[in-house]
Each structure stands twice: as structure tokens, then as C-alpha cells.
Design a protein around this motif. Structure first.
Motif, short mmCIF file in Angstrom:
data_model
loop_
_atom_site.label_atom_id
_atom_site.label_comp_id
_atom_site.label_asym_id
_atom_site.label_seq_id
_atom_site.Cartn_x
_atom_site.Cartn_y
_atom_site.Cartn_z
N PHE A 1 -5.91 -7.84 -54.64
CA PHE A 1 -5.00 -7.66 -53.52
C PHE A 1 -5.44 -8.38 -52.24
N TRP A 2 -6.55 -9.06 -52.23
CA TRP A 2 -7.06 -9.70 -51.02
C TRP A 2 -6.12 -10.81 -50.59
N PRO A 3 -5.48 -10.70 -49.44
CA PRO A 3 -4.50 -11.71 -49.01
C PRO A 3 -5.14 -13.08 -48.75
N GLU A 4 -4.43 -14.13 -49.09
CA GLU A 4 -4.91 -15.49 -48.87
C GLU A 4 -5.15 -15.75 -47.38
N ASP A 5 -4.40 -15.11 -46.50
CA ASP A 5 -4.57 -15.29 -45.06
C ASP A 5 -5.94 -14.83 -44.57
N LYS B 1 -14.06 -17.64 -49.85
CA LYS B 1 -14.03 -17.44 -51.30
C LYS B 1 -14.05 -15.95 -51.67
N SER B 2 -13.69 -15.09 -50.74
CA SER B 2 -13.75 -13.65 -50.98
C SER B 2 -12.57 -13.17 -51.83
N ASN C 1 -13.48 -3.00 -55.79
CA ASN C 1 -14.57 -3.97 -55.83
C ASN C 1 -14.27 -5.01 -54.75
N PHE C 2 -15.26 -5.31 -53.93
CA PHE C 2 -15.12 -6.34 -52.90
C PHE C 2 -16.13 -7.43 -53.18
N TYR C 3 -15.65 -8.67 -53.20
CA TYR C 3 -16.49 -9.84 -53.46
C TYR C 3 -16.49 -10.72 -52.21
N PRO C 4 -17.48 -10.56 -51.31
CA PRO C 4 -17.52 -11.41 -50.13
C PRO C 4 -17.75 -12.87 -50.49
N VAL C 5 -18.49 -13.10 -51.56
CA VAL C 5 -18.69 -14.42 -52.18
C VAL C 5 -18.56 -14.21 -53.68
N PRO C 6 -18.24 -15.25 -54.47
CA PRO C 6 -17.96 -15.05 -55.89
C PRO C 6 -19.07 -14.37 -56.70
N ASN C 7 -20.34 -14.54 -56.34
CA ASN C 7 -21.40 -13.97 -57.17
C ASN C 7 -22.00 -12.67 -56.61
N LEU C 8 -21.36 -12.05 -55.64
CA LEU C 8 -21.83 -10.79 -55.09
C LEU C 8 -20.68 -9.79 -55.06
#
Length: 94
Positions: free
Chosen positions: A8-12, A20-21, A58-65
Motif C-alpha cells: 500500500f505504500w504510495p508512489e508519491d 526504494k521503500s 511490514n515496512f521496508y525503508p530499503v529493499p533489504n531491511l
């Protein structure tokens, strides 16, 4: 097990350090019995027949975290009063 999830993380919001979140909400239903079949002479324990509903994010601030929070509602066949659980976690891939 049945699980559904939605990104659901908006592209904006994907700007700057969050370029890359991503974020995912999910819900999962589990039903299991670790003593479904027992050997002759061994009594079955109904507290081992459980069903659980888990929902979280789940929140991914960067792809591998990944940062995870979920809440579990649990029941067993013996009708014991099982505590609900709040789980927090961190995952990292390299």
C-alpha cells in the motif's frame, strides 16, 4: 494456512531516502493440531489443537531491511484462555 497481503505504500512517498521503500499489510489464518494422531495408549492433549488470526504490517525503508509488527489472536480446542500476542521484528538480508 491462508494469508493475504497488500502493498500500500504510495508512489508519491517514494522520494529521497525512501525512494526504494515499501509497506505491506497482511492477515493470516492458521489452524493446526500437533497431536492430531497419537500412538495407542497416549492421550491427546486438546491444548495442542489451535487456530490463530494474525494481522500486521511490514515496512521496508530499503529493499533489504524489514521492520514488522503484528498482533495474534489465539484459541485452542481445550478452551484455555490463551493470551493474544503483539510481535515486533527486524529482518535483514545481505
Amino acid at each position: 494456512y491462508v494469508e493475504g497481503a497488500y502493498h500500500f505504500w504510495p508512489e508519491d512517498w517514494k522520494t529521497g531516502k525512501l525512494e526504494k521503500s515499501d509497506a505491506v499489510v497482511f492477515v493470516r489464518y492458521e489452524e493446526y493440531d500437533t497431536q492430531y494422531e497419537m500412538p495407542a495408549g497416549v492421550a491427546k492433549n486438546d491444548t495442542k489443537a489451535r487456530d490463530e488470526i494474525t494481522f500486521g504490517i511490514n515496512f521496508y525503508p530499503v529493499p533489504n531491511l524489514g521492520l514488522k509488527a503484528d498482533y495474534q489472536m489465539r484459541n485452542d480446542a481445550a478452551r484455555d484462555d490463551l493470551d493474544d500476542l503483539l510481535n515486533l521484528g527486524i529482518g535483514f538480508t545481505f
